[in-house]
Structures are given as C-alpha cells and as structure tokens.
Design an enzyme around this catalytic site. Structure first.
Site, PDB file in Angstrom:
ATOM      1  NE  ARG A  78      -3.477  -2.365   3.081  1.00 57.17           N
ATOM      2  CZ  ARG A  78      -3.092  -3.280   3.569  1.00 57.17           C
ATOM      3  NH1 ARG A  78      -2.199  -3.591   3.997  1.00 57.17           N
ATOM      4  NH2 ARG A  78      -3.987  -4.181   3.644  1.00 57.17           N
ATOM      5  CE  LYS A  87      -6.179  -0.673   4.652  1.00 59.25           C
ATOM      6  NZ  LYS A  87      -7.590  -0.729   3.855  1.00 59.25           N
ATOM      7  CG  HIS A 110      -4.807   0.645  -3.779  1.00 56.79           C
ATOM      8  ND1 HIS A 110      -3.803   0.631  -2.741  1.00 56.79           N
ATOM      9  CD2 HIS A 110      -5.395  -0.182  -3.898  1.00 56.79           C
ATOM     10  CE1 HIS A 110      -4.344  -0.317  -1.925  1.00 56.79           C
ATOM     11  NE2 HIS A 110      -5.481  -0.807  -2.407  1.00 56.79           N
ATOM     12  NE  ARG A 143      -2.848  -3.477  -1.390  1.00 56.52           N
ATOM     13  CZ  ARG A 143      -2.793  -4.554  -0.440  1.00 56.52           C
ATOM     14  NH1 ARG A 143      -1.248  -4.652  -0.082  1.00 56.52           N
ATOM     15  NH2 ARG A 143      -3.394  -5.153   0.608  1.00 56.52           N
ATOM     16  CG  HIS A 181      -6.406  -8.721   1.286  1.00 47.41           C
ATOM     17  ND1 HIS A 181      -6.465  -9.195  -0.004  1.00 47.41           N
ATOM     18  CD2 HIS A 181      -5.986  -7.324   1.365  1.00 47.41           C
ATOM     19  CE1 HIS A 181      -6.413  -8.336  -0.704  1.00 47.41           C
ATOM     20  NE2 HIS A 181      -6.115  -7.037   0.021  1.00 47.41           N
ATOM     21  CE1 TYR A 210      -6.219  -7.176  -6.943  1.00 49.03           C
ATOM     22  CE2 TYR A 210      -6.765  -7.915  -4.801  1.00 49.03           C
ATOM     23  CZ  TYR A 210      -6.309  -7.009  -5.565  1.00 49.03           C
ATOM     24  OH  TYR A 210      -6.093  -5.728  -5.193  1.00 49.03           O
TER      25      TYR A 210
END
Length: 324
Positions: free
Chosen positions: A167, A191, A270, A273, A296, A305
């Site tokens: 990110r 995150k 992004h 990514r 994730h 994806y």
C-alpha cells in the site's frame, strides 16, 4: 450526476461552521480509544476524524451534541450528502464510521443505543480492481530518470511497491530497520498493526541497493538521518531528511504515466498493488499465499482478483483458440 472531487469536498467543509468544543472533545476521545484498542493507522484515524467532524459541523448543535444524535438526524445528514453529490461509496464508509463511533458512545455510557444500526445499508457494486498490463508496468517502472538522486529514489520506490504489493502508506512510512537485505525480505506493518513478511525479487533488491548506496546519501548530503516522531528512521527520504508524503508519490506516478503514454487518470499508487496481485494470479500463484502477501484479513477480499485473472484467461482463449 457528477460526484464531488476531493478538493470540492474540502472547500465545502471549510464553508461549514466551526466545530463545537464539546463535539471536538468527544471525537478526540473516540479516536484515542480506537488507536489504543485497534491500533488504527494515522491515515485511517484522519479519515474517521474528517467524517465525524463533517457531521458535527453540519449539525452544529441543532439536534444536540454529536454523541446524542438520533436516527432522523443522521438520515437528514445522509440525505444532504446525497444532494451534495457525495458518492455512494463515501456514504457507505460514513455509515461504518458512525457504527464505530456510536458503539463507543454506548460503551462510555453517553447513550443506551446505537442509532446508526437503524440506517439502511444499500448494496454497493463491487468494481473490479484496475490493473496495468505487464508491458505497461515495465514502461512505468523505467520512466524515472536514474541520473538524479530523486529519480533513482523514485525508481526504487516503484520497483519495491510493485515487487512487494505494498500500500502507498506502507511504502512511504517504511522504516529502514524493516528491510533485511541479507535475507531479501521486508517486514511490513499493515492495517490494524498486522505484520507480514514480504520477499523481494532480484530486480527490486538491485534498485534498493543502488538507492541506498548512491541516492540516499546524496539526498541526505551525508548528514545523519533523524528518527521521526515514532522513533523510526525512514527508508525513503527527501532533501529535508523527512519521509515522503502519499500525495508526492501520487503526483510522481501520474507524471511518469504521462511520460510513457499511459492515461494518468488510469494510474494511482494502488493500481501498482492491484497489478502485483493480478499478475501473480495470472502466473499461477496460490490464493492463500497472495492473501498473506497482501496482508488481507479475509480471503474474500483477495478473491476479487480471481475475477480479473478469469477475464485474462477468457481473453487469451478468445484470441488464440481456433474456436474462441
């Protein structure tokens, strides 16, 4: 209907009345609690702050303090935002912020209910992530001029972002201590403070080495690079010995995209990514492994994806199969 741009939203926010002291204190306490409990990033906390302050300024005490607002008041605010052409995605994010904020208000004993639970939650479309082709990525990565320290730094940043699927916030805040050159891995804090190890390929390691040996000392003018407010020495710096901003990196990517003939409106940090994830799947990567590389929490976030990879296979079949 034309959705509002970021600058238009900021201009609209400046036209709102000042924040009431009671609401400012409430928001500050909530953000402190979220940081302590969940370890949210500075970027996420700032997003929460903007959303909550926007509601508080719009209300301006008319329906009572922020922590005591009722479902009708919240619905009025969402209706106003829709009339002001805020996007459905932006309003959906606001609903999530309100759920978190009013849950905190209940925990603090400021109220007995969470009014945001009574708001309808529209089903949003899930647009597929945008990815560049491998040839476009090659052109974009080669765009910076490596004859200057800034260009060599930018080349290393682009290579690293694509090689590791970072990110943009992870890239610009990356401490030098998180890079293990001997093992060729990065330790990334993503995150929610979640850590992951990401391997680096030979190409990204090559450009990182050149940056560290040539560009970084030049940018620092051979001065010691100080630690930031978190006690970390940044890996990527500007001539002021400070870490770079997300906005700076965004502008560079747009500039480099234009140089190589890629429409700037199709490129963002992004997108690199997304391209990282898409290209790995196109070459047969395991979905669980990709989930770990991207950091994730849920496999469902990664599964989107696979739709792009499926489209890629369908295109190959249509182009090359005799009955495609």
């Amino acid at each position: 209907m034309t959705l509002r741009t970021t600058n238009q939203r900021r201009q609209l926010a400046r036209q709102q009345p000042p924040l009431l002291p009671e609401d400012a204190t409430t928001i500050a306490h909530c953000l402190d609690a979220l940081w302590i409990k969940h370890g949210l990033s500075r970027h996420t906390l700032n997003s929460y702050r903007r959303d909550l302050e926007g509601l508080a300024r719009w209300n301006n005490g008319r329906a009572g303090p922020l922590a005591t607002l009722t479902p009708p008041a919240l619905l009025d605010y969402l209706t106003w935002r829709t009339q002001q052409h805020y996007s459905p995605l932006s309003n959906a994010r606001l609903r999530s912020v309100l759920r978190t904020f009013f849950s905190y208000a209940v925990e603090c004993g400021w109220r007995n209910d969470n009014p945001s639970t009574l708001l309808a939650h529209p089903v949003l479309p899930h647009p597929l992530p945008k990815a560049l082709t491998e040839s476009q990525i090659e052109a974009l990565l080669a765009a910076p001029s490596i004859e200057t320290p800034e260009g060599l730094r930018n080349r290393a940043m682009l290579e690293l972002m694509y090689a590791a699927g970072l990110r943009v916030s992870e890239l610009v805040t990356l401490p030098v201590a998180m890079l293990n050159q001997r093992q060729g891995v990065l330790r990334i804090t993503g995150k929610g403070g979640k850590e992951r190890l990401v391997p680096l390929g030979e190409e990204s390691q090559h450009w990182l080495q050149r940056y560290l040996e040539q560009a970084r000392p030049s940018l620092a003018a051979d001065k010691p690079i100080p630690a930031d407010s978190d006690g970390d020495v940044p890996l990527f710096i500007n001539t002021n010995l400070k870490r770079l901003s997300r906005q700076q990196f965004w502008r560079w990517i747009k500039h480099y995209a234009a140089l190589v003939g890629i429409a700037p409106n199709k490129v963002s940090p992004h997108v690199l990514r997304h391209s990282f994830a898409t290209h790995l799947l196109n070459h047969g990567a395991d979905l669980r492994a990709l989930q770990m590389l991207l950091g994730h929490r849920s496999i469902s976030t990664t599964q989107i994806y696979t739709l792009i990879a499926r489209q890629h296979l369908q295109q190959l079949h249509a182009q090359h199969h005799p009955r495609g």
